[in-house]
Scaffold this active site. Structure first.
Site, short mmCIF file in Angstrom:
data_model
loop_
_atom_site.label_atom_id
_atom_site.label_comp_id
_atom_site.label_asym_id
_atom_site.label_seq_id
_atom_site.Cartn_x
_atom_site.Cartn_y
_atom_site.Cartn_z
N HIS A 48 -28.07 53.06 9.28
CA HIS A 48 -28.19 54.52 9.94
C HIS A 48 -27.48 55.61 9.42
O HIS A 48 -26.78 55.40 8.34
CB HIS A 48 -27.73 54.13 11.43
CG HIS A 48 -26.38 53.56 11.53
ND1 HIS A 48 -25.34 54.18 11.19
CD2 HIS A 48 -25.91 52.25 12.02
CE1 HIS A 48 -24.22 53.45 11.17
NE2 HIS A 48 -24.44 52.27 11.76
P1 TYD Z 1 -22.93 49.69 14.73
O1 TYD Z 1 -22.12 51.16 14.38
O2 TYD Z 1 -24.25 49.94 15.27
O3 TYD Z 1 -22.52 48.82 13.93
P2 TYD Z 1 -23.23 48.67 12.10
O4 TYD Z 1 -23.95 49.84 12.24
O5 TYD Z 1 -22.26 48.44 11.09
O6 TYD Z 1 -24.02 47.45 12.02
O7 TYD Z 1 -22.07 49.16 16.09
C1 TYD Z 1 -22.35 47.98 16.70
C2 TYD Z 1 -21.90 47.95 17.97
O8 TYD Z 1 -20.57 48.11 18.23
C3 TYD Z 1 -22.77 48.69 18.80
O9 TYD Z 1 -23.14 48.09 20.11
C4 TYD Z 1 -21.61 49.90 19.09
C5 TYD Z 1 -20.45 49.08 19.08
N1 TYD Z 1 -19.42 49.94 18.65
C6 TYD Z 1 -18.31 50.60 19.35
O10 TYD Z 1 -18.25 50.17 20.61
N2 TYD Z 1 -17.38 51.28 18.88
C7 TYD Z 1 -17.23 51.51 17.43
O11 TYD Z 1 -16.22 52.32 16.94
C8 TYD Z 1 -18.25 50.96 16.69
C9 TYD Z 1 -18.19 51.40 15.20
C10 TYD Z 1 -19.40 50.11 17.26
#
Ligand code: TYD
Length: 134
Positions: A48
């Site tokens: 993303h």
């Molecule tokens: P996401 O940033 O989509 O993970 P990646 O892109 O690394 O695969 O985050 C995964 C989940 O964690 C999403 O439901 C949001 C949550 N999250 C938080 O609540 N706080 C944070 O600081 C981050 C990075 C994610």
């Protein structure tokens, strides 16, 4: 431009030490820190873009690759030292893969968590980049 920043490494027979300070080694104030661990083999994280968030990623342990994409060019950075960090400016698509067993990624972020800052759709991201270039 994304770039690898070499952090200080204080070598010591008792064990090495590295550190970073905001505004000194990374060009933003740290609002949030999160870490990614226990990644099963073959998994991909990220995938993303962020509109506002700048970030700095370190492989504290083990190794993984970060692919950074501006909508035209893709660059792959291999993080495999505890004293390398990857600075990623705002508005870039990024994905993390090739996690080694027991790797530990720490991400320092310039923003608090805000779902509205994410772009999850690659086609929308390319449009967003084109819109911002005009
Ligand atoms: P996401 O940033 O989509 O993970 P990646 O892109 O690394 O695969 O985050 C995964 C989940 O964690 C999403 O439901 C949001 C949550 N999250 C938080 O609540 N706080 C944070 O600081 C981050 C990075 C994610």
């Amino acid at each position: 431009m994304p770039k690898i920043i070499h952090l200080p490494k204080i070598e010591d027979p008792r064990g090495n030490l590295s550190f970073l300070e905001e505004d000194e080694h990374i060009p933003f104030k740290i609002k949030r820190t999160y870490w990614i661990y226990d990644v099963p083999g073959g998994q991909i994280r990220g995938g993303h873009a962020f509109k506002k968030q700048e970030e700095f990623i370190i492989a504290l342990s083990g190794s993984f690759d970060v692919v950074v994409d501006d909508g035209v060019l893709k660059q792959t950075f291999s993080l495999n030292r505890s004293y390398y960090g990857l600075y990623i400016p705002t508005g870039l698509w990024r994905q993390m893969h090739n996690f080694s067993t027991n790797s530990l990624a720490i991400v320092l972020s310039s923003t608090h968590y805000n779902e509205a800052d994410y772009i999850y759709d690659y086609a929308k991201f390319v449009k967003y980049r084109r819109g911002n270039e005009k």
